[in-house]
Design an enzyme around this catalytic site. Structure first.
Site, PDB file in Angstrom:
ATOM      1  N   SER A  80      16.539 -24.882  -9.299  1.00  0.00           N
ATOM      2  CA  SER A  80      16.811 -23.499  -8.918  1.00  0.00           C
ATOM      3  C   SER A  80      18.307 -23.261  -8.946  1.00  0.00           C
ATOM      4  CB  SER A  80      16.277 -23.213  -7.515  1.00  0.00           C
ATOM      5  OG  SER A  80      16.483 -21.869  -7.162  1.00  0.00           O
ATOM      6  N   GLN A  81      18.701 -22.091  -9.452  1.00  0.00           N
ATOM      7  CA  GLN A  81      20.098 -21.688  -9.350  1.00  0.00           C
ATOM      8  C   GLN A  81      20.317 -21.023  -7.996  1.00  0.00           C
ATOM      9  OE1 GLN A  81      23.524 -18.828 -11.387  1.00  0.00           O
ATOM     10  NE2 GLN A  81      21.569 -19.064 -12.439  1.00  0.00           N
ATOM     11  N   PRO A 114      15.293 -26.116   2.897  1.00  0.00           N
ATOM     12  CA  PRO A 114      16.600 -26.387   2.285  1.00  0.00           C
ATOM     13  C   PRO A 114      17.696 -26.479   3.341  1.00  0.00           C
ATOM     14  CG  PRO A 114      15.499 -24.478   1.286  1.00  0.00           C
ATOM     15  CD  PRO A 114      14.799 -24.776   2.570  1.00  0.00           C
ATOM     16  N   HIS A 153      11.530 -22.111   4.834  1.00  0.00           N
ATOM     17  CA  HIS A 153      11.536 -21.397   3.561  1.00  0.00           C
ATOM     18  C   HIS A 153      10.457 -20.324   3.413  1.00  0.00           C
ATOM     19  CE1 HIS A 153      12.422 -20.653  -0.550  1.00  0.00           C
ATOM     20  NE2 HIS A 153      12.911 -21.825  -0.848  1.00  0.00           N
ATOM     21  N   SER A 204      12.553 -14.471  -9.813  1.00  0.00           N
ATOM     22  CA  SER A 204      12.253 -13.431  -8.824  1.00  0.00           C
ATOM     23  C   SER A 204      11.305 -12.378  -9.391  1.00  0.00           C
ATOM     24  CB  SER A 204      13.545 -12.764  -8.368  1.00  0.00           C
ATOM     25  OG  SER A 204      13.269 -11.657  -7.530  1.00  0.00           O
ATOM     26  N   TYR A 251       3.322 -22.677   0.795  1.00  0.00           N
ATOM     27  CA  TYR A 251       3.877 -23.088   2.077  1.00  0.00           C
ATOM     28  C   TYR A 251       2.841 -23.317   3.171  1.00  0.00           C
ATOM     29  CZ  TYR A 251       8.229 -21.622  -0.107  1.00  0.00           C
ATOM     30  OH  TYR A 251       9.284 -21.499  -0.967  1.00  0.00           O
TER      31      TYR A 251
END
Length: 656
Positions: A588-589, A114, A358, A475, A101
């Site tokens: 991504s879920q 997002p 994010h 994660s 980032y």
């Protein structure tokens, strides 16, 4: 959820400040491990196999062998990483944050931030809009009180060492945080402890709204918050047009850094900027986007979808655009401050959602907070006929004033043009697959996440006859300051399976022009290959959540070489490393309890963004690409995805 690192991310980021909890505030969690060097290098070569031709793969093997040899750079850098692990709470966090980032110069909207769409509301008046926003704010402030007491319950793993506590640090970085532009990298700032106001923007007019009375410190009631918001909704439309200062935050980060420096030279601008950046969050009181806003995308034919939410003729794709970027400079693009972590959007037509910066936290923390607030709004009573007036003792919201000089006015014009270009180029589609959902997948004894990942691989292969580097976030919150590592879903096993599934569609010609001979696979063999691909996907997922992923380890080895002043090892300068990190599929879920969903833009110019939310009987996909790329199209990808999911249902049904 997280977004993958982008090919544009700087490889020259140097050490800088990172927003982390102090060591004494950390939970008693284990430190992130440093995986074994030999195992990481083996798995890296395995990840390259589906992506490279044989000549390129052999060059990569040579670079890896040289790096890992006894006299190579790898063992020496590995030892340095092990020493760094002993010295720091999380040896990778600062490097990862910069690479992912803070050292990325691309604009935040579309490229990084997002957007989340909530189930739309029914607003009959501005008072309804203010009442919902006030209730939502009250719920967020209730949560802030819990954070201030350090009383947020610790989450625990639900599988793979079930019951293990998870790091909660990122949950404390949502309210009161702000990212500011800089060179060579941005910085994160924590204002949570001393911030007692929120920022509100309406018609590009920014306001500072205290949430506590002075001098008592008592929190404003929901009715008082509603009165303050009604003041903004009444006043802002009656004022002369405000300079669209929010557009500055939509620029490239280095450009915004220069313009922010200009803003700081004026005392009034500096004071307004401080109020914005130090606020707990931003409430964006928007005007609706026209129902025809997404007409460029809607001209294409679309696969049949499960009916989603609509409001005033606007579909879910239209609402998603509003949350992602505001619609451009002529609509709500300046009604944002993209540097703020939490920007709650409440449109006058009932569309509502979130745009979030994010870098402080992953999607799981943000979604939980938003859905907690939505639950608090479930029993919102009808608005009374008379809007509340602020009590006499309560001062009205303070409008933030600006004095842009000629240079800043010119910068605002260029910023608007640049944002409009981003908006025009974004090909975004919210696709609700109606064939089945996670209940059918689980009844087939398959992980819904692994299943959908293979569906994405099959959909891409059907269109392009090849696989590409694919990012899925995993994660690492089992460790101190853990964020995410990368599940690489384009595996050799996945390639074998998708090739078998597409045998009847293939004429035997590969993209290279070579003709190859495929043996015919029966359904039994396809199922065997499917099971092998699912097994490999699961193995990689488990490795990642247990701190054995390859991407963070490789990043650490690369950054350690720079820190020691050594030449960049060939493993990182070889073309294969660039290919491996060119994530043409960013996935991504993002699971939700409400009928909300979250999406984001692609991370490379020729790629797709693909978030997904498996529900009981449907799967919601947020698909993104760029119109300027001739080889991508969300409507074609959605068609291919529908065909893939239907075919997979037939395949696993054969087993049953």
């Amino acid at each position: 959820m997280t977004l993958p690192k982008r090919i544009f991310a700087s490889l020259d980021a140097t050490s800088g400040t990172a927003d982390v909890l102090l060591p004494e505030d950390l939970q008693p969690l284990p430190k992130l491990p440093v995986p074994e060097l030999e195992r990481t290098l083996e798995r890296y070569l395995e990840a390259l196999r589906p992506l490279l031709d044989e000549a390129s793969l052999e060059r990569a093997r040579a670079a890896v062998r040289a790096f890992g040899a006894a006299g190579g750079a790898g063992p020496r850098l590995q030892d340095a990483l092990l020493a760094r692990r002993e010295a720091l709470d999380n040896w990778a966090y600062e490097w990862w944050l910069a690479d992912m980032y803070l050292a990325n110069p691309l604009p935040l909207p579309v490229n990084s931030s997002p957007g989340m769409v909530f189930p739309p509301r029914s607003f009959r008046s501005a008072h309804d809009q203010a009442q919902f926003a006030a209730r939502f704010l009250r719920c967020l402030l209730d949560h802030k009180d819990v954070l201030d007491c350090k009383a947020l319950p610790v989450e625990r793993a639900t599988s793979r060492e079930k019951g293990q506590p998870l790091c909660m640090a990122q949950f404390y970085r949502l309210l009161g945080h702000c990212r500011t532009p800089g060179a060579p990298r941005d910085a994160l700032h924590d204002h949570a402890a001393r911030s007692h106001h929120v920022a509100v923007v309406c018609r590009n007019q920014f306001y500072a709204v205290p949430v506590r009375e002075e001098p008592s410190g008592a929190r404003l009631s929901e009715r008082e918050l509603c009165a303050q918001l009604m003041h903004v909704l009444r006043e802002a439309p009656s004022l002369p047009p405000a300079p669209p200062l929010g557009l500055l935050t939509a620029q490239r980060r280095d450009v915004w850094a220069a313009h922010r420096h200009l803003l700081l030279q004026d005392e009034q601008n500096r004071a307004s900027l401080e109020q914005l950046e130090s606020s707990l969050l931003l409430v964006c009181l928007d005007e609706p986007l026209p129902a025809s806003f997404n007409s460029r995308t809607l001209r294409e034919s679309r696969p049949e979808v499960a009916r989603g939410h609509q409001v005033a003729g606007r579909d879910e794709t239209n609402m998603a655009h509003q949350m992602l970027h505001g619609g451009g400079s002529a609509l709500n693009g300046a009604n944002r401050w993209f540097d703020k972590t939490v920007q709650v959007v409440v449109s006058s037509d009932g569309a509502c959602g979130l745009c979030y910066e994010h870098s402080p936290a992953e999607g799981v923390a943000v979604v939980q907070l938003m859905e907690q607030a939505l639950a608090g709004c479930a029993d919102l009573p009808p608005a009374p006929s008379e809007p509340p007036c602020a009590p006499p003792h309560l001062p009205p919201p303070r409008r933030l004033l600006w004095r842009p000089d000629a240079a800043l006015r010119e910068a605002l014009q260029r910023a608007g043009q640049h944002l409009d270009g981003l908006v025009e180029d974004l090909d975004f589609y919210v696709y609700r697959y109606a064939g089945y959902g996670k209940e059918f997948i689980k009844s087939s004894k398959v992980s819904p996440d692994a299943y959908i990942q293979l569906a994405l691989q099959l959909a891409y292969f059907k269109l392009n006859r090849r696989l590409v580097a694919t990012y899925e976030s995993a994660s690492t919150r089992r460790f101190r300051l853990g964020r995410v590592d990368c599940i690489r879903s384009a595996t050799p096993e996945a390639l074998q399976w998708v090739t078998a599934m597409c045998q009847d569609e293939d004429d035997g010609t590969q993209p290279s022009g070579k003709r190859v001979t495929f043996s015919l696979y029966d359904e039994k063999k396809k199922l065997e290959l499917f099971d092998a691909a699912i097994k490999k996907q699961t193995e990689i997922m488990v490795d990642n959540i247990l701190g054995q992923g390859i991407d963070i380890h490789l990043l650490g080895l690369r950054e350690m070489a720079k820190e020691l002043g050594e030449p960049l090892p060939e493993i990182f300068s070889d073309e294969s490393y660039k290919i491996a990190n060119h994530f043409s599929l960013s996935t991504s879920q993002v699971a939700t309890a409400t009928d909300s969903f979250m999406g984001y833009g692609p991370v490379v110019p020729d790629g797709y963004g693909a978030s997904y939310n498996p529900r009981s009987d449907t799967i919601t996909f947020c698909l993104s690409a760029f119109h300027s790329c001739q080889t991508t199209s969300t409507w074609k990808f959605a068609h291919s995805l529908e065909e893939s999911l239907n075919r997979m249902q037939q395949l696993v049904g054969n087993r049953q």
